[in-house]
Design a protein around this motif. Sequence first.
Motif, PDB file in Angstrom:
ATOM      1  N   THR A  27       0.758  -1.197   0.018  1.00 34.38           N
ATOM      2  CA  THR A  27      -0.020  -0.001   0.008  1.00 34.38           C
ATOM      3  C   THR A  27       0.964   1.396   0.057  1.00 34.38           C
ATOM      4  OG1 THR A  27      -0.081  -0.284   2.488  1.00 34.38           O
ATOM      5  CG2 THR A  27      -1.801  -0.894   1.280  1.00 34.38           C
ATOM      6  N   GLN A  37      -5.703  -0.952  -5.110  1.00 34.73           N
ATOM      7  CA  GLN A  37      -5.245  -0.309  -3.863  1.00 34.73           C
ATOM      8  C   GLN A  37      -6.383  -0.438  -2.834  1.00 34.73           C
ATOM      9  OE1 GLN A  37      -2.414   0.667  -3.078  1.00 34.73           O
ATOM     10  NE2 GLN A  37      -2.512   2.628  -1.809  1.00 34.73           N
ATOM     11  N   ALA A  38      -7.531  -0.309  -3.173  1.00 31.70           N
ATOM     12  CA  ALA A  38      -8.657  -0.469  -2.067  1.00 31.70           C
ATOM     13  C   ALA A  38      -8.543  -1.934  -1.504  1.00 31.70           C
ATOM     14  CB  ALA A  38      -9.936  -0.184  -2.556  1.00 31.70           C
ATOM     15  N   HIS A  40      -5.782  -3.996  -1.256  1.00 31.18           N
ATOM     16  CA  HIS A  40      -4.552  -3.903  -0.635  1.00 31.18           C
ATOM     17  C   HIS A  40      -4.638  -3.076   0.743  1.00 31.18           C
ATOM     18  CE1 HIS A  40      -2.303  -4.555  -4.347  1.00 31.18           C
ATOM     19  NE2 HIS A  40      -3.000  -5.931  -4.135  1.00 31.18           N
ATOM     20  N   LEU A  41      -5.274  -1.889   0.893  1.00 35.85           N
ATOM     21  CA  LEU A  41      -5.726  -1.198   1.990  1.00 35.85           C
ATOM     22  C   LEU A  41      -6.605  -2.207   2.846  1.00 35.85           C
ATOM     23  CD1 LEU A  41      -6.299   2.045   0.562  1.00 35.85           C
ATOM     24  CD2 LEU A  41      -4.333   1.467   1.967  1.00 35.85           C
ATOM     25  N   SER A  42      -7.342  -2.744   2.502  1.00 36.98           N
ATOM     26  CA  SER A  42      -8.279  -3.583   3.370  1.00 36.98           C
ATOM     27  C   SER A  42      -7.701  -4.924   3.910  1.00 36.98           C
ATOM     28  CB  SER A  42      -9.462  -4.049   2.389  1.00 36.98           C
ATOM     29  OG  SER A  42     -10.584  -4.738   3.390  1.00 36.98           O
ATOM     30  N   CYS A  45      -5.380  -3.587   6.883  1.00 29.81           N
ATOM     31  CA  CYS A  45      -6.490  -3.442   7.984  1.00 29.81           C
ATOM     32  C   CYS A  45      -6.301  -4.846   8.722  1.00 29.81           C
ATOM     33  CB  CYS A  45      -7.603  -2.932   7.918  1.00 29.81           C
ATOM     34  SG  CYS A  45      -8.958  -3.076   8.776  1.00 29.81           S
ATOM     35  N   GLU A  70      -9.609   4.533   4.302  1.00 26.72           N
ATOM     36  CA  GLU A  70      -9.053   4.988   2.832  1.00 26.72           C
ATOM     37  C   GLU A  70      -9.650   3.975   1.903  1.00 26.72           C
ATOM     38  OE1 GLU A  70      -4.840   5.891   0.517  1.00 26.72           O
ATOM     39  OE2 GLU A  70      -4.794   5.519   2.652  1.00 26.72           O
ATOM     40  N   ALA A  71      -9.812   2.417   2.346  1.00 30.83           N
ATOM     41  CA  ALA A  71     -10.075   1.770   1.320  1.00 30.83           C
ATOM     42  C   ALA A  71     -11.451   1.737   1.101  1.00 30.83           C
ATOM     43  CB  ALA A  71     -10.056   0.181   2.019  1.00 30.83           C
ATOM     44  N   ARG A  74     -11.931   5.047  -1.327  1.00 33.05           N
ATOM     45  CA  ARG A  74     -11.154   4.762  -2.811  1.00 33.05           C
ATOM     46  C   ARG A  74     -12.064   3.656  -3.349  1.00 33.05           C
ATOM     47  NH1 ARG A  74      -6.099   6.006  -4.088  1.00 33.05           N
ATOM     48  NH2 ARG A  74      -4.698   6.993  -2.772  1.00 33.05           N
ATOM     49  N   ALA A  75     -13.045   2.964  -2.869  1.00 33.19           N
ATOM     50  CA  ALA A  75     -13.595   1.872  -3.597  1.00 33.19           C
ATOM     51  C   ALA A  75     -14.955   2.648  -4.365  1.00 33.19           C
ATOM     52  CB  ALA A  75     -14.110   0.866  -2.856  1.00 33.19           C
ATOM     53  N   TYR A  85     -14.838  -4.213   2.550  1.00 33.07           N
ATOM     54  CA  TYR A  85     -13.993  -3.054   3.285  1.00 33.07           C
ATOM     55  C   TYR A  85     -14.959  -2.275   4.384  1.00 33.07           C
ATOM     56  CZ  TYR A  85     -11.985  -3.456  -1.480  1.00 33.07           C
ATOM     57  OH  TYR A  85     -11.494  -4.049  -2.710  1.00 33.07           O
TER      58      TYR A  85
END
Length: 530
Positions: A27, A37-38, A40-42, A45, A70-71, A74-75, A85
């Motif tokens: 991320t 990216q969303a 990956h951010l999840s 988490c 952020e996830a 971004r989604a 997410y």
Amino acid sequence: MALLSLYEAHRRPTDLKEALAIAREATGYRTPPHPQQALHLSNRCSAALANFDVFADPDLLDEAITAATEAVDRASPDDPDLALYQSNLTAARTQRFAMLTDRCRATVEDVLLTGRSDLLSSAVADGRAAIEAAPETEPRRWVARSNTSHALRLRYEAVGEDADLDDAVELAREALALVREVSWPTSGDLQEPARGPELSCLINLSAALMTRFFVTSRPDHGDEAVALCRQAAALAQADSGLRAVTLSNLAGTLQARARGPRHSTQNAERAVRAESAEHSVNAEGHAEAARRRDLDEAVQVCRRAVEAADKPLDRAVYRANLANALLARATGPADTDEAIENARRAVQDLPKGGTEWAIATANIATALSARWQAGPADQERQAEGDEVVTEACGHWRAVVAAATVAPAVRVAAARDASVLAARAGGPGTALAFAADAVDLLPLLAWQGLRWNSRVGHLTRLPSLATDAAALAAGVDSPRRALVLAEHGRAVLWSQLLDLRGDLGALERTAPGLAGRLAEIRDQLDHQVTS
């Protein structure tokens, strides 16, 4: 995610750390961001939450919430994983809520066990943060409000900030309302809804209202507190421990209402005075009868609380409450003797230096004072009377000297000891205690309180300094009389002058410290003007 699965299989903490390191790398900020990216951010988490479960580092929760937020942001609305997410974000916020709620509760329990009131500010901060962190779908939101209310009430009792008591009542009301919105599971053979949460909130709210009534003496506050205590006692019949708590609270509110409604009696008299003096007498008689009923019931309920207590420390607290109720009723020597006996037994089992110990110790002194005043005045009993006065003053002196006890309790002990010593013909002792009470005024109305709270504490003791000055004048000490009168009169003025010191020399030698002091001075100034 494979490493998290591996951890579940083998429970190796190194797998968790590696999973989080990879998630952080995935991320990392790129231009343009990774198409997934969303996701990956999840995943980051999830990895942070798994690490928190093992290492309990609060920073990991912050990282999890930031990544999940952020996830979700971004989604796109049609992202098939958006629900995932959002679920991760809720899980992270729930974890933070649980951590802060548990920490607040544990700190309050520590304060109750140790008497360390200095910990209450951190408990309040954690409780308020828990309230902010709770997801709207969290069914335990009431817990955070109830815990925070409890911490605020304890801080009020230790420090005396009126705003704390107002917030404690408001949060306790919110907690009870939230509990009553939830459909609780059934329990027991009768298949009735479990009432533990509602009972807990009733106990907390009734205690907060009772504390507020002690301050305001408003009849409507007292009536509400008594009604809620009765509800709590009715719900607690099946639980011996909670039953004792609810009975003790009910006794306290009944006793407070018996003391407080003098205002309502006066209002009733004014309302009917224009009609006839006879109606005024009747109003006063009805009020006195109601007061006596409250006191009789308070004594009976206190006895039941002592019988219901299943822990020595709790039983000691309830014995102290029983002594207080007996002193308030004081129908004769039997009440006084029973009050002394219960207060003595309470003091033996209560931690020395705590508020409950101080109240029980002061109750012994108050009961001894009542015994002395009710005794015969003939010379044959003079020696025995002197011993009673000496013992009573000794108990009050112990309370006055206890630095860990709330200033209000210490001031009251010094004032009561001074009154008894003066009546018993000991002007020197009376003056010493009166001077102690005056010396405690700056601590009672200390600068950490809001201005209105400080003024309130001092206006409740309008004659304290003048009485001390009169005692000094009575022993031919006019200089000390002047000092005591000025000390009592100038508490707030002295505090204002303390904020006006010249920081010029300090600014030249330690500018950072001078700046910090100036900042604190500005904050204290703001309390005065706001």
